[in-house]
Design a protein around this motif. Sequence first.
Motif, PDB file in Angstrom:
ATOM      1  N   GLY A 287       0.773  -1.238   0.000  1.00  0.00           N
ATOM      2  CA  GLY A 287       0.000   0.000   0.000  1.00  0.00           C
ATOM      3  C   GLY A 287       0.806   1.290   0.000  1.00  0.00           C
ATOM      4  N   ILE A 288       2.017   1.251  -0.510  1.00  0.00           N
ATOM      5  CA  ILE A 288       2.870   2.448  -0.472  1.00  0.00           C
ATOM      6  C   ILE A 288       2.284   3.611  -1.277  1.00  0.00           C
ATOM      7  CG2 ILE A 288       5.216   3.342  -0.873  1.00  0.00           C
ATOM      8  CD1 ILE A 288       6.125   0.347  -0.524  1.00  0.00           C
ATOM      9  N   PRO A 289       1.657   3.397  -2.449  1.00  0.00           N
ATOM     10  CA  PRO A 289       1.027   4.531  -3.146  1.00  0.00           C
ATOM     11  C   PRO A 289      -0.042   5.228  -2.298  1.00  0.00           C
ATOM     12  CG  PRO A 289       1.262   2.682  -4.646  1.00  0.00           C
ATOM     13  CD  PRO A 289       1.610   2.169  -3.276  1.00  0.00           C
ATOM     14  N   VAL A 290      -0.785   4.461  -1.490  1.00  0.00           N
ATOM     15  CA  VAL A 290      -1.779   5.051  -0.584  1.00  0.00           C
ATOM     16  C   VAL A 290      -1.073   5.951   0.430  1.00  0.00           C
ATOM     17  CG1 VAL A 290      -3.487   4.540   1.221  1.00  0.00           C
ATOM     18  CG2 VAL A 290      -3.412   3.149  -0.855  1.00  0.00           C
TER      19      VAL A 290
ATOM     20  N   THR B 132       5.896   8.417  -8.641  1.00  0.00           N
ATOM     21  CA  THR B 132       4.658   8.831  -7.971  1.00  0.00           C
ATOM     22  C   THR B 132       4.949   9.907  -6.927  1.00  0.00           C
ATOM     23  OG1 THR B 132       3.696   6.632  -8.281  1.00  0.00           O
ATOM     24  CG2 THR B 132       2.677   8.027  -6.600  1.00  0.00           C
ATOM     25  N   ALA B 133       5.996   9.694  -6.124  1.00  0.00           N
ATOM     26  CA  ALA B 133       6.372  10.676  -5.099  1.00  0.00           C
ATOM     27  C   ALA B 133       6.745  12.009  -5.746  1.00  0.00           C
ATOM     28  CB  ALA B 133       7.537  10.143  -4.269  1.00  0.00           C
ATOM     29  N   LYS B 134       7.463  11.927  -6.850  1.00  0.00           N
ATOM     30  CA  LYS B 134       7.889  13.147  -7.561  1.00  0.00           C
ATOM     31  C   LYS B 134       6.682  13.906  -8.108  1.00  0.00           C
ATOM     32  CE  LYS B 134      11.094  14.672 -11.167  1.00  0.00           C
ATOM     33  NZ  LYS B 134      12.026  14.228 -12.243  1.00  0.00           N
ATOM     34  N   SER B 135       5.751  13.167  -8.700  1.00  0.00           N
ATOM     35  CA  SER B 135       4.572  13.811  -9.281  1.00  0.00           C
ATOM     36  C   SER B 135       3.670  14.424  -8.207  1.00  0.00           C
ATOM     37  CB  SER B 135       3.779  12.816 -10.130  1.00  0.00           C
ATOM     38  OG  SER B 135       3.221  11.800  -9.314  1.00  0.00           O
ATOM     39  N   LEU B 136       3.704  13.838  -7.000  1.00  0.00           N
ATOM     40  CA  LEU B 136       2.914  14.366  -5.886  1.00  0.00           C
ATOM     41  C   LEU B 136       3.615  15.541  -5.187  1.00  0.00           C
ATOM     42  CD1 LEU B 136       1.685  10.999  -4.293  1.00  0.00           C
ATOM     43  CD2 LEU B 136       0.268  12.638  -5.552  1.00  0.00           C
ATOM     44  N   GLY B 137       4.901  15.689  -5.484  1.00  0.00           N
ATOM     45  CA  GLY B 137       5.657  16.803  -4.910  1.00  0.00           C
ATOM     46  C   GLY B 137       5.931  16.664  -3.421  1.00  0.00           C
TER      47      GLY B 137
ATOM     48  N   SER C  30       9.036   9.864  13.858  1.00  0.00           N
ATOM     49  CA  SER C  30       8.026  10.397  14.782  1.00  0.00           C
ATOM     50  C   SER C  30       6.855   9.436  14.905  1.00  0.00           C
ATOM     51  CB  SER C  30       7.507  11.753  14.292  1.00  0.00           C
ATOM     52  OG  SER C  30       8.553  12.649  14.018  1.00  0.00           O
ATOM     53  N   CYS C  31       6.546   8.726  13.807  1.00  0.00           N
ATOM     54  CA  CYS C  31       5.511   7.691  13.818  1.00  0.00           C
ATOM     55  C   CYS C  31       5.777   6.717  12.690  1.00  0.00           C
ATOM     56  CB  CYS C  31       4.106   8.295  13.728  1.00  0.00           C
ATOM     57  SG  CYS C  31       3.528   8.611  12.059  1.00  0.00           S
ATOM     58  N   PHE C  32       5.123   5.572  12.768  1.00  0.00           N
ATOM     59  CA  PHE C  32       5.278   4.521  11.750  1.00  0.00           C
ATOM     60  C   PHE C  32       3.921   4.280  11.109  1.00  0.00           C
ATOM     61  CE2 PHE C  32       5.430   0.133  10.239  1.00  0.00           C
ATOM     62  CZ  PHE C  32       6.662   0.102   9.604  1.00  0.00           C
ATOM     63  N   VAL C  33       3.909   4.143   9.787  1.00  0.00           N
ATOM     64  CA  VAL C  33       2.651   3.891   9.077  1.00  0.00           C
ATOM     65  C   VAL C  33       2.748   2.580   8.306  1.00  0.00           C
ATOM     66  CG1 VAL C  33       0.975   4.751   7.404  1.00  0.00           C
ATOM     67  CG2 VAL C  33       2.171   6.366   8.890  1.00  0.00           C
ATOM     68  N   CYS C  34       1.740   1.727   8.495  1.00  0.00           N
ATOM     69  CA  CYS C  34       1.671   0.421   7.827  1.00  0.00           C
ATOM     70  C   CYS C  34       0.348   0.354   7.054  1.00  0.00           C
ATOM     71  CB  CYS C  34       1.739  -0.694   8.870  1.00  0.00           C
ATOM     72  SG  CYS C  34       1.553  -2.357   8.199  1.00  0.00           S
ATOM     73  N   PRO C  35       0.369   0.741   5.758  1.00  0.00           N
ATOM     74  CA  PRO C  35      -0.882   0.838   4.994  1.00  0.00           C
ATOM     75  C   PRO C  35      -1.224  -0.418   4.176  1.00  0.00           C
ATOM     76  CG  PRO C  35       0.892   1.891   3.790  1.00  0.00           C
ATOM     77  CD  PRO C  35       1.511   1.237   4.991  1.00  0.00           C
ATOM     78  N   SER C  36      -0.990  -1.605   4.749  1.00  0.00           N
ATOM     79  CA  SER C  36      -1.217  -2.862   4.021  1.00  0.00           C
ATOM     80  C   SER C  36      -2.608  -2.915   3.414  1.00  0.00           C
ATOM     81  CB  SER C  36      -1.019  -4.060   4.950  1.00  0.00           C
ATOM     82  OG  SER C  36       0.308  -4.123   5.402  1.00  0.00           O
ATOM     83  N   GLN C  37      -2.678  -3.421   2.174  1.00  0.00           N
ATOM     84  CA  GLN C  37      -3.940  -3.476   1.443  1.00  0.00           C
ATOM     85  C   GLN C  37      -4.532  -4.888   1.391  1.00  0.00           C
ATOM     86  OE1 GLN C  37      -5.384  -0.386  -0.060  1.00  0.00           O
ATOM     87  NE2 GLN C  37      -4.004   0.114   1.636  1.00  0.00           N
ATOM     88  N   LYS C  38      -3.744  -5.877   1.806  1.00  0.00           N
ATOM     89  CA  LYS C  38      -4.232  -7.266   1.841  1.00  0.00           C
ATOM     90  C   LYS C  38      -3.865  -7.881   3.183  1.00  0.00           C
ATOM     91  CE  LYS C  38      -4.383  -8.208  -3.100  1.00  0.00           C
ATOM     92  NZ  LYS C  38      -3.984  -9.106  -4.195  1.00  0.00           N
ATOM     93  N   HIS C  39      -4.434  -9.043   3.474  1.00  0.00           N
ATOM     94  CA  HIS C  39      -4.265  -9.715   4.766  1.00  0.00           C
ATOM     95  C   HIS C  39      -2.811  -9.749   5.202  1.00  0.00           C
ATOM     96  CE1 HIS C  39      -3.941 -13.126   7.608  1.00  0.00           C
ATOM     97  NE2 HIS C  39      -5.163 -12.772   7.970  1.00  0.00           N
ATOM     98  N   GLU C  40      -2.550  -9.216   6.368  1.00  0.00           N
ATOM     99  CA  GLU C  40      -1.220  -9.220   6.985  1.00  0.00           C
ATOM    100  C   GLU C  40      -1.324 -10.150   8.179  1.00  0.00           C
ATOM    101  OE1 GLU C  40       2.317  -8.191   6.207  1.00  0.00           O
ATOM    102  OE2 GLU C  40       1.158  -6.425   5.638  1.00  0.00           O
TER     103      GLU C  40
END
Length: 367
Positions: A195-198, A233-238, A260-270
């Motif tokens: 889920g990195i694009p999210v 994607t990161a470049k286009s999002l600025g 400062s915080c950790f984000v885990c945006p998994s899109q399928k069963h983890e």
Amino acid sequence: MRLLIIAPEQIPVPPPVGGSVENCIYQIAKQIKGNHEVTIVSLYRKHLPRTTRVGRATIIRVDGGSKSNYLRNAIKQVKGNRYDLIQIDNRPSFIRAMKQAFPNTPISVFMHSMTFVSKPVTTPSKAALDLGRANLIIGNSQSLKRTLGSKFPAQKHKVKYVHLGVDLKKFHPSGKSGAKPFHILFAGRLIPRKGIPVLLKAVQIARRSVPSIRLSIAGGTGKPAYKAYLRQTAKSLGIPVTFTGGLSRRQMPVFYRTGSCFVCPSQKHEAFGLVNVEAMASGLPVIASKIGGIPEVVQHGRNGYLVGAYHRPEAFASQIVKLAKQPELTKRLARQARIDAVQRFSWTQTASKLTRIYEGHLNRRQG
């Protein structure tokens, strides 16, 4: 108890980079106490010795080349020895050959995900046949236990679960305080299901409210084209993103302490999400998808936040902004995250629960 552990064929134990399954084997074996003796069979690599002794565990490394060649060499290395129980990690397809070599020894298969009992790796009928040969099936979360029991109802009575752990000495808070730009971390394989694009889009949205937010992504990929896509994607999002690449086991604790915080945006069963526990042990609040075994680790409003609408970047962005704008809230969640990791997710606890399950099984067989 004399325990034999057969590791997967791809990465040595202990793993220099990545290899969460191999790291689990290594950490659990180091923590097994009492009169138990552990033998681990793992992949040989040139920079490693053929045999290593760690506490009450002996690691024997054999040549690989292919899955069948590795398994053949593993069996050749240990055949003729006596073991009370054999544990096979994440490779149900190995059970048949091990049963033939050790017909009277109970076999446990320790599952770390559904990958090796699902398509395209195997067929439902082959997976059912393989698991049917195991005496015990261990999952790394209640979620994985339920999923295995649901998909293979005939084996449901065999399935137990053991939460994984973290090295609490290596993974610890930085101890540094003071104002700094809000720094979001992600660690994991760079593959679509993570889920990195999210996350990238969530950071773009969050920066509208807190422009100083930045992001670092640690992890390797077997597909350079996908990493290039993420960079573009990161470049286009600025948005400011640092891609560290795959970090060694030694580098990962230092990486967590920069955040400062950790984000885990998994899109399928983890199945479990070990990175979340590592982040919590490092004193980071976690924002994660409410999916699979993650809610067994991250408790909403206590040590982080769970995101139900995990397909939507806005849902992650709102939680990121909440933490970025409220330093005291972030500190409170961070303190609790560390406490929860210490109390619930040490490798000592993992090893202890696993040995209790094995001792119970062996006692019932003898009784």
